[in-house]
Design a protein around this motif. Structure first.
Motif, PDB file in Angstrom:
ATOM      1  N   ASP A 185       0.868  -1.174   0.000  1.00 25.67           N
ATOM      2  CA  ASP A 185       0.000   0.000   0.000  1.00 25.67           C
ATOM      3  C   ASP A 185       0.901   1.219   0.000  1.00 25.67           C
ATOM      4  O   ASP A 185       1.523   1.557   1.014  1.00 25.67           O
ATOM      5  CB  ASP A 185      -0.909  -0.021   1.231  1.00 25.67           C
ATOM      6  CG  ASP A 185      -1.939   1.105   1.223  1.00 25.67           C
ATOM      7  OD1 ASP A 185      -1.850   1.999   0.350  1.00 25.67           O
ATOM      8  OD2 ASP A 185      -2.808   1.094   2.117  1.00 25.67           O
ATOM      9  N   MET A 186       0.995   1.898  -1.154  1.00 28.93           N
ATOM     10  CA  MET A 186       1.953   2.986  -1.315  1.00 28.93           C
ATOM     11  C   MET A 186       1.622   4.152  -0.381  1.00 28.93           C
ATOM     12  O   MET A 186       2.505   4.946  -0.029  1.00 28.93           O
ATOM     13  CB  MET A 186       1.972   3.450  -2.762  1.00 28.93           C
ATOM     14  CG  MET A 186       2.431   2.370  -3.743  1.00 28.93           C
ATOM     15  SD  MET A 186       4.106   1.744  -3.375  1.00 28.93           S
ATOM     16  CE  MET A 186       5.096   3.194  -3.725  1.00 28.93           C
ATOM     17  N   GLN A 187       0.362   4.267   0.049  1.00 22.97           N
ATOM     18  CA  GLN A 187       0.002   5.354   0.950  1.00 22.97           C
ATOM     19  C   GLN A 187       0.545   5.114   2.359  1.00 22.97           C
ATOM     20  O   GLN A 187       0.622   6.058   3.153  1.00 22.97           O
ATOM     21  CB  GLN A 187      -1.524   5.530   0.991  1.00 22.97           C
ATOM     22  CG  GLN A 187      -2.119   5.941  -0.356  1.00 22.97           C
ATOM     23  CD  GLN A 187      -3.623   6.099  -0.280  1.00 22.97           C
ATOM     24  OE1 GLN A 187      -4.260   5.821   0.749  1.00 22.97           O
ATOM     25  NE2 GLN A 187      -4.239   6.558  -1.389  1.00 22.97           N
ATOM     26  N   ARG A 188       0.896   3.900   2.677  1.00 20.11           N
ATOM     27  CA  ARG A 188       1.405   3.599   3.998  1.00 20.11           C
ATOM     28  C   ARG A 188       2.911   3.301   3.998  1.00 20.11           C
ATOM     29  O   ARG A 188       3.469   2.939   5.029  1.00 20.11           O
ATOM     30  CB  ARG A 188       0.684   2.376   4.580  1.00 20.11           C
ATOM     31  CG  ARG A 188      -0.821   2.594   4.783  1.00 20.11           C
ATOM     32  CD  ARG A 188      -1.420   1.408   5.511  1.00 20.11           C
ATOM     33  NE  ARG A 188      -2.857   1.574   5.707  1.00 20.11           N
ATOM     34  CZ  ARG A 188      -3.613   0.768   6.434  1.00 20.11           C
ATOM     35  NH1 ARG A 188      -3.071  -0.293   7.040  1.00 20.11           N
ATOM     36  NH2 ARG A 188      -4.907   0.979   6.561  1.00 20.11           N
ATOM     37  N   ALA A 189       3.540   3.441   2.861  1.00 17.52           N
ATOM     38  CA  ALA A 189       4.962   3.118   2.756  1.00 17.52           C
ATOM     39  C   ALA A 189       5.790   4.313   3.196  1.00 17.52           C
ATOM     40  O   ALA A 189       5.435   5.474   2.970  1.00 17.52           O
ATOM     41  CB  ALA A 189       5.303   2.760   1.312  1.00 17.52           C
ATOM     42  N   GLY A 190       6.909   4.034   3.853  1.00 17.15           N
ATOM     43  CA  GLY A 190       7.838   5.089   4.240  1.00 17.15           C
ATOM     44  C   GLY A 190       8.340   4.885   5.656  1.00 17.15           C
ATOM     45  O   GLY A 190       7.764   4.121   6.460  1.00 17.15           O
ATOM     46  N   SER A 191       9.450   5.610   5.951  1.00 16.43           N
ATOM     47  CA  SER A 191      10.057   5.587   7.283  1.00 16.43           C
ATOM     48  C   SER A 191      10.434   4.171   7.728  1.00 16.43           C
ATOM     49  O   SER A 191      10.251   3.791   8.899  1.00 16.43           O
ATOM     50  CB  SER A 191       9.123   6.230   8.324  1.00 16.43           C
ATOM     51  OG  SER A 191       8.818   7.559   7.959  1.00 16.43           O
ATOM     52  N   GLY A 192      10.935   3.353   6.753  1.00 17.39           N
ATOM     53  CA  GLY A 192      11.391   2.022   7.100  1.00 17.39           C
ATOM     54  C   GLY A 192      10.288   1.066   7.472  1.00 17.39           C
ATOM     55  O   GLY A 192      10.542   0.077   8.189  1.00 17.39           O
ATOM     56  N   ARG A 193       9.091   1.307   6.969  1.00 20.28           N
ATOM     57  CA  ARG A 193       7.959   0.444   7.301  1.00 20.28           C
ATOM     58  C   ARG A 193       7.091   0.313   6.063  1.00 20.28           C
ATOM     59  O   ARG A 193       6.726   1.322   5.437  1.00 20.28           O
ATOM     60  CB  ARG A 193       7.157   1.035   8.450  1.00 20.28           C
ATOM     61  CG  ARG A 193       5.968   0.199   8.911  1.00 20.28           C
ATOM     62  CD  ARG A 193       5.397   0.812  10.193  1.00 20.28           C
ATOM     63  NE  ARG A 193       4.181   0.142  10.637  1.00 20.28           N
ATOM     64  CZ  ARG A 193       2.943   0.526  10.276  1.00 20.28           C
ATOM     65  NH1 ARG A 193       2.777   1.565   9.461  1.00 20.28           N
ATOM     66  NH2 ARG A 193       1.879  -0.123  10.733  1.00 20.28           N
ATOM     67  N   TRP A 194       6.741  -0.946   5.738  1.00 22.01           N
ATOM     68  CA  TRP A 194       5.943  -1.228   4.552  1.00 22.01           C
ATOM     69  C   TRP A 194       4.764  -2.097   4.955  1.00 22.01           C
ATOM     70  O   TRP A 194       4.924  -3.100   5.674  1.00 22.01           O
ATOM     71  CB  TRP A 194       6.768  -1.951   3.483  1.00 22.01           C
ATOM     72  CG  TRP A 194       7.931  -1.140   2.998  1.00 22.01           C
ATOM     73  CD1 TRP A 194       7.968  -0.317   1.920  1.00 22.01           C
ATOM     74  CD2 TRP A 194       9.227  -1.083   3.582  1.00 22.01           C
ATOM     75  NE1 TRP A 194       9.196   0.262   1.769  1.00 22.01           N
ATOM     76  CE2 TRP A 194      10.008  -0.198   2.787  1.00 22.01           C
ATOM     77  CE3 TRP A 194       9.837  -1.665   4.693  1.00 22.01           C
ATOM     78  CZ2 TRP A 194      11.321   0.117   3.059  1.00 22.01           C
ATOM     79  CZ3 TRP A 194      11.148  -1.360   4.963  1.00 22.01           C
ATOM     80  CH2 TRP A 194      11.888  -0.486   4.153  1.00 22.01           C
ATOM     81  N   VAL A 195       3.576  -1.708   4.503  1.00 16.28           N
ATOM     82  CA  VAL A 195       2.357  -2.431   4.845  1.00 16.28           C
ATOM     83  C   VAL A 195       1.675  -2.839   3.538  1.00 16.28           C
ATOM     84  O   VAL A 195       1.521  -2.019   2.620  1.00 16.28           O
ATOM     85  CB  VAL A 195       1.400  -1.568   5.684  1.00 16.28           C
ATOM     86  CG1 VAL A 195       0.143  -2.364   6.048  1.00 16.28           C
ATOM     87  CG2 VAL A 195       2.092  -1.051   6.932  1.00 16.28           C
TER      88      VAL A 195
END
Length: 237
Positions: A185-195
């Motif tokens: 989910d690209m909206q939740r990706a970032g800061s070393g965390r991927w969902v």
């Protein structure tokens, strides 16, 4: 008439018959020769009998059990014994061999790093390539895609890959003895965390970070998790 020679009595034989003469009486010499001949014949017969008896006994022994024949002890050949002695003299005595100091064992090489352990030179596991984990096809990026995150604990392996150079992200991993692939989910990706996107109608999803992989339900409660012993993020991808 004068004397009649025809009328004079002639020699008389036995019983007064002038024409009969009996066989002369055997002389002593003739009787001795006859006795010698008879004795010789008896000896010959005796010898023949003994020979025949010996032949019969020999043949009867040969036809019997061979185990009954006496055992014979082989006498070693002098030449063979001499050759064996020469060979034993040429061999190195054990006392000489034992007096030679043994070599010190060479130092053993350090075992190479396990596939999921960082190597000593770069800190990167030796089976990690730019596309993912070598030998773990479930944790390798598709086609020529490259990973932006990789993690493992030796049994579980995970990568987050990017499609091309600027495409979206997706997760591929071997988790809890199962292979899986989900879009991030690209909206939740970032800061070393991927969902990942929702896996089902209940909203379950997978969260990937440097600490490990976690499966959560729609309420965010943890369903299962696996910690990493090594992970890395490539910020340039």
């Amino acid at each position: 008439m004068g004397n009649n020679d025809w009328g004079s009595p002639g020699p008389t034989g036995p019983a007064g018959n002038p024409w009969r003469q009996d066989d002369p009486a055997p002389s002593k010499a003739g009787g001795l020769a006859t006795g010698i001949i008879v004795a010789a014949v008896a000896v010959v017969v005796l010898v023949i009998g003994l020979v025949a008896a010996g032949v019969w006994m020999w043949s009867s022994q040969g036809d019997g059990d061979e185990s009954a024949s006496p055992a014979f002890t082989a006498v070693p050949d002098d030449t063979t014994s001499a050759a064996a002695g020469a060979e034993s003299e040429t061999e190195t005595p054990s006392s000489v061999q034992s007096s030679t100091p043994p070599r010190s064992p060479s130092p053993s090489r350090s075992p190479s790093a396990s596939p999921s352990e960082p190597s000593a030179t770069s800190g990167t596991p030796s089976n990690l390539t730019s596309q993912g984990w070598r030998g773990v096809s479930a944790a390798t990026c598709n086609a020529s895609d490259r990973w932006v995150f990789a993690g493992t604990n030796g049994e579980d392996h995970a990568v987050v890959c990017r499609v091309g150079e600027r495409g979206d992200l997706y997760y591929r991993g071997y988790y809890n003895n199962r292979a899986a692939e989900y879009d991030i989910d690209m909206q939740r990706a970032g800061s070393g965390r991927w969902v990942t996107r929702s896996l089902d109608s209940n909203g379950s999803r997978v969260e990937i970070s440097g600490s490990g992989v976690r499966v959560v339900d729609g309420d965010g409660d943890s369903v299962s998790s696996r910690d990493f012993t090594w992970s890395s993020e490539d910020a340039d991808r």
